[in-house]
Design a protein around this motif. Sequence first.
Motif, PDB file in Angstrom:
ATOM      1  N   LYS A 196      60.117  55.779  42.506  1.00  0.00           N
ATOM      2  CA  LYS A 196      58.901  54.970  42.590  1.00  0.00           C
ATOM      3  C   LYS A 196      58.299  54.640  41.227  1.00  0.00           C
ATOM      4  O   LYS A 196      57.767  53.547  41.032  1.00  0.00           O
ATOM      5  N   LYS A 197      58.368  55.574  40.283  1.00  0.00           N
ATOM      6  CA  LYS A 197      57.739  55.362  38.985  1.00  0.00           C
ATOM      7  C   LYS A 197      58.711  54.858  37.917  1.00  0.00           C
ATOM      8  O   LYS A 197      58.296  54.181  36.974  1.00  0.00           O
ATOM      9  N   GLU A 198      59.997  55.196  38.035  1.00  0.00           N
ATOM     10  CA  GLU A 198      60.961  54.857  36.993  1.00  0.00           C
ATOM     11  C   GLU A 198      62.038  53.888  37.460  1.00  0.00           C
ATOM     12  O   GLU A 198      62.950  53.565  36.712  1.00  0.00           O
ATOM     13  N   ALA A 199      61.953  53.427  38.711  1.00  0.00           N
ATOM     14  CA  ALA A 199      62.860  52.400  39.243  1.00  0.00           C
ATOM     15  C   ALA A 199      64.328  52.815  39.216  1.00  0.00           C
ATOM     16  O   ALA A 199      65.215  51.994  39.000  1.00  0.00           O
ATOM     17  N   VAL A 200      64.592  54.082  39.426  1.00  0.00           N
ATOM     18  CA  VAL A 200      65.976  54.531  39.609  1.00  0.00           C
ATOM     19  C   VAL A 200      66.378  54.225  41.044  1.00  0.00           C
ATOM     20  O   VAL A 200      65.592  54.405  41.985  1.00  0.00           O
ATOM     21  N   GLU A 201      67.612  53.745  41.240  1.00  0.00           N
ATOM     22  CA  GLU A 201      68.074  53.393  42.582  1.00  0.00           C
ATOM     23  C   GLU A 201      68.082  54.630  43.483  1.00  0.00           C
ATOM     24  O   GLU A 201      68.705  55.643  43.162  1.00  0.00           O
ATOM     25  N   ALA A 202      67.424  54.505  44.625  1.00  0.00           N
ATOM     26  CA  ALA A 202      67.329  55.631  45.551  1.00  0.00           C
ATOM     27  C   ALA A 202      68.696  56.067  46.062  1.00  0.00           C
ATOM     28  O   ALA A 202      68.926  57.256  46.319  1.00  0.00           O
ATOM     29  N   ALA A 203      69.623  55.116  46.182  1.00  0.00           N
ATOM     30  CA  ALA A 203      70.953  55.436  46.717  1.00  0.00           C
ATOM     31  C   ALA A 203      71.750  56.354  45.792  1.00  0.00           C
ATOM     32  O   ALA A 203      72.743  56.945  46.212  1.00  0.00           O
ATOM     33  N   ARG A 204      71.315  56.480  44.546  1.00  0.00           N
ATOM     34  CA  ARG A 204      72.042  57.328  43.592  1.00  0.00           C
ATOM     35  C   ARG A 204      71.550  58.767  43.588  1.00  0.00           C
ATOM     36  O   ARG A 204      72.131  59.618  42.906  1.00  0.00           O
ATOM     37  N   LEU A 205      70.478  59.058  44.322  1.00  0.00           N
ATOM     38  CA  LEU A 205      69.843  60.371  44.232  1.00  0.00           C
ATOM     39  C   LEU A 205      69.799  61.079  45.571  1.00  0.00           C
ATOM     40  O   LEU A 205      69.610  60.462  46.622  1.00  0.00           O
ATOM     41  N   THR A 206      69.979  62.385  45.537  1.00  0.00           N
ATOM     42  CA  THR A 206      69.718  63.261  46.672  1.00  0.00           C
ATOM     43  C   THR A 206      68.923  64.453  46.142  1.00  0.00           C
ATOM     44  O   THR A 206      68.877  64.701  44.932  1.00  0.00           O
ATOM     45  N   SER A 207      68.290  65.204  47.051  1.00  0.00           N
ATOM     46  CA  SER A 207      67.522  66.372  46.615  1.00  0.00           C
ATOM     47  C   SER A 207      67.838  67.555  47.513  1.00  0.00           C
ATOM     48  O   SER A 207      68.204  67.399  48.690  1.00  0.00           O
ATOM     49  N   TYR A 208      67.687  68.752  46.951  1.00  0.00           N
ATOM     50  CA  TYR A 208      67.964  69.973  47.700  1.00  0.00           C
ATOM     51  C   TYR A 208      67.213  71.124  47.040  1.00  0.00           C
ATOM     52  O   TYR A 208      67.075  71.173  45.817  1.00  0.00           O
TER      53      TYR A 208
END
Length: 230
Positions: free
Chosen positions: A142-154
């Motif tokens: 949201k703040k740095e415009a990184v593509e969401a499809a490239r990230l996961t969280s755990y």
Amino acid sequence: MISRHSKLSALLAALVGLSACGASSTQFAGGQPFQIVGTPPPPPPVVVAPPPPPKEEPKPPPRVELRDNKIVFNEKIQFEVNKAVIKEESFSLLHDIAEVIKKNPQVKKISIEGHASAEGLARQNKKLSEDRSKSVMDHLVKKEAVEAARLTSYGWGIEKPIASNDDETGREKNRRVEFLVTEQDVTKKQVEIDGTTGKERVVGETKETQTAEAPKSEKQPGLVTPVEKK
């Protein structure tokens, strides 16, 4: 009677004297006075060696960098106590992390993984680490415009400590967020040595995608029991 040899020696002596003293008049025995004009040669120039070039200071290591299958940085992402709220002081670090992600398009997937110390209840620590890793992911999108499809969280909670939990120094090291590359394109080059120049030259390239399984987040029920600082 003065011999020719004596006259010649006297002439040479006079010339040497004149070369040091400039123009003067001299007279030889039995002859007429005459003037010899001369300018002594200038002294050789003084050769001054140039000063050595200034010593270059070693460049500081980059704040954030991609190394193999991990994004590496020495600072910590700071959160409010017992919350998943990122402190403003860590915004610039997250910006630099985002820039590294954007500059490496060959990195297709990154797993953002939260970890906690062993203080408090294990299940609540796991929930907090999950929330913090997701908070970091949301900030980058949201703040740095990184593509969401490239990230996961755990969130791993206390499952993967890197130091002892017996003292505060070790517990502080265990509270962390890591960025692991789980999918990236790798280019392999085939080279050979040129027999004439001795230099390498690329004769072929192959590309392949390397993957590592990312952990899947599991819902954990929240607990209301207070815990110590994470």
